[in-house]
Design an enzyme around this catalytic site. Structure first.
Site, short mmCIF file in Angstrom:
data_model
loop_
_atom_site.label_atom_id
_atom_site.label_comp_id
_atom_site.label_asym_id
_atom_site.label_seq_id
_atom_site.Cartn_x
_atom_site.Cartn_y
_atom_site.Cartn_z
CB CYS A 52 -1.04 -0.11 1.10
SG CYS A 52 -1.72 1.52 1.49
CB CYS A 55 0.80 1.20 4.88
SG CYS A 55 -0.64 0.25 4.82
CG HIS A 115 -4.27 -1.31 4.54
ND1 HIS A 115 -3.78 -0.50 3.62
CD2 HIS A 115 -4.87 -2.26 3.88
CE1 HIS A 115 -4.09 -0.83 2.41
NE2 HIS A 115 -4.83 -2.03 2.65
CG ASN A 155 -13.95 9.01 -4.74
OD1 ASN A 155 -14.87 9.63 -4.73
ND2 ASN A 155 -12.83 9.39 -5.53
CB SER A 163 -7.75 0.97 -6.75
OG SER A 163 -6.80 2.29 -6.53
CG HIS A 166 -4.36 3.39 3.94
ND1 HIS A 166 -3.45 2.60 4.63
CD2 HIS A 166 -4.53 4.53 4.89
CE1 HIS A 166 -3.00 3.34 5.75
NE2 HIS A 166 -3.41 4.30 5.80
CG HIS A 168 -7.01 7.90 0.79
ND1 HIS A 168 -7.55 6.25 0.75
CD2 HIS A 168 -7.19 8.27 -0.29
CE1 HIS A 168 -7.82 6.24 -0.50
NE2 HIS A 168 -7.59 7.28 -1.18
CD GLN A 170 -8.21 11.71 -4.46
OE1 GLN A 170 -7.54 12.52 -5.29
NE2 GLN A 170 -8.97 10.87 -4.99
ZN LIG Z 1 -2.57 1.14 3.66
#
Ligand SMILES: [Zn+2]
Ligand SMILES: [Zn+2]
Ligand SMILES: [Zn+2]
Length: 344
Positions: A52, A55, A115, A155, A163, A166, A168, A170
């Site tokens: 990832c 990570c 993650h 998203n 995809s 993890h 997160h 933007q």
């Molecule tokens: Zn990750």
């Protein structure tokens, strides 16, 4: 002749924020489904994934190495859609072919070093630190002279094109005001001139009085399915006190925001017993240093799922060529989400 009933008769509803309409067809909710079924992914997600790029300690495609972060982590997107420097100039031919350079910055915000966590499963204290980071980023990016809008968005789920699981989001900060906040800026300003009050403050007062579309609430924030929702389980999160941006929230209100986001996303995950995919994002006053009194901070959640983990809504046909349409009413969706437990 029977009386017009929002629960039975086809009708259209007005969205005062965008000044667009949505078609509602409540009489169709019993129709059998013979369309596409999505695959559900039941693979368990590890707490750390060596492949990832988000990570802690991992190397990204550009060679940069993430620090061994323990809380939140923000970095400039390695493949940004926008660049801070572009040549100046415009393209204009016959008033019909128009183009302008667009400048901006794209960042990635990791919510947690873990993650496998999501907004719905993160401890509330950690989610509060994410709210703090969003606020800090909004202030920092808004202060740049060439930036006029800061869009924070997440998203979630492969169905929404994410995809990597993890946790997160933007942040895209742009020199121009994007389409959606552009419509909302104009509508809120016009409303506040016409009524001498704030559109979303007035709307929230009405929804609180009616109670039909509220999903969950705390002392500072409310999550509801808006009267004009397009997506089946769409939600609007907004504060009871009038604030124009994240930077105007008090410490208690930031806690309240973290709490409402966790409550809403936990209900979503229970809706079809699957990690609920969605696109979400905050709308706040443009960063153009003008006063935007009529702007009211809010977040939109747009989840695509319709009736199970495998049946999604598509925006096709009449919706692409005419007007968005929904079958299940916003009131039915709100009732369904309200009934679900939110404790983790
Ligand atoms: Zn990750
Ligand atoms: Zn307001
Ligand atoms: Zn909005």
């Amino acid at each position: 002749m029977t009386a017009f009933d929002l629960n039975e008769h086809p009708h259209r509803r007005f969205n005062p924020l965008t000044r667009e309409w949505v078609l509602v067809s409540p009489h169709r909710t019993q129709r059998p489904w013979q369309g596409q079924m999505e695959k559900t992914s039941l693979e368990s997600v590890p707490a750390y994934d060596p492949s990832c790029y988000m990570c802690p300690g991992n190397r990204r495609a550009t060679g940069a190495q993430n620090p061994a972060y323990t809380g939140t982590f923000v970095f400039d997107n390695d493949y940004p859609a926008l660049l801070p420097e572009t040549p100046t100039g415009t393209v204009e031919q016959g008033g019909l072919l128009r183009a302008e350079p667009e400048r901006g910055l794209c960042r990635v915000v990791c919510f947690s070093p873990r993650h496998d966590l999501t907004m719905s499963t993160m401890p509330i204290g950690e989610l509060r630190r994410v709210v703090d980071l969003w606020t800090e980023q909004y202030c920092q990016l808004s202060a740049l002279a060439f930036i006029h809008h800061v869009q924070i968005f997440e998203n979630r789920g492969a169905m929404m094109g994410a995809s990597n699981p993890h946790p997160h989001c933007q942040i895209w900060a742009t020199a121009s005001l994007p389409n959606e906040p552009g419509k909302e800026t104009a509508a809120q300003a016009d409303y506040s001139h016409a009524h001498g009050s704030c559109l979303l403050c007035d709307y929230l007062a009405l929804e609180r009085e009616l109670g039909k579309r509220i999903i969950t609430a705390n002392d500072h924030f409310v999550a509801l399915v808006p009267f004009w929702a397009v997506w089946p389980f769409e939600a609007l999160v907004t504060g009871g006190r009038h604030t124009t941006g994240l930077d105007e929230l008090s410490g208690d209100e930031r806690d309240g925001l973290a709490d409402i986001l966790k409550r809403l996303t936990a209900r979503y995950d229970r809706c079809f017993e699957v990690p609920f995919p969605y696109s979400m994002g905050f709308h706040q006053r443009p960063a153009n240093r003008l006063e935007h009194k009529g702007w009211h901070l809010h977040a939109h959640f747009y989840p695509p799922l319709l009736r199970s983990a495998t049946v999604r809504k598509f925006m096709v046909g009449f919706e692409m060529l005419g007007t968005p349409q929904r079958d299940i009413t916003p009131e039915m969706a709100a009732a369904r989400l309200r009934e679900l437990p939110e404790a983790t």
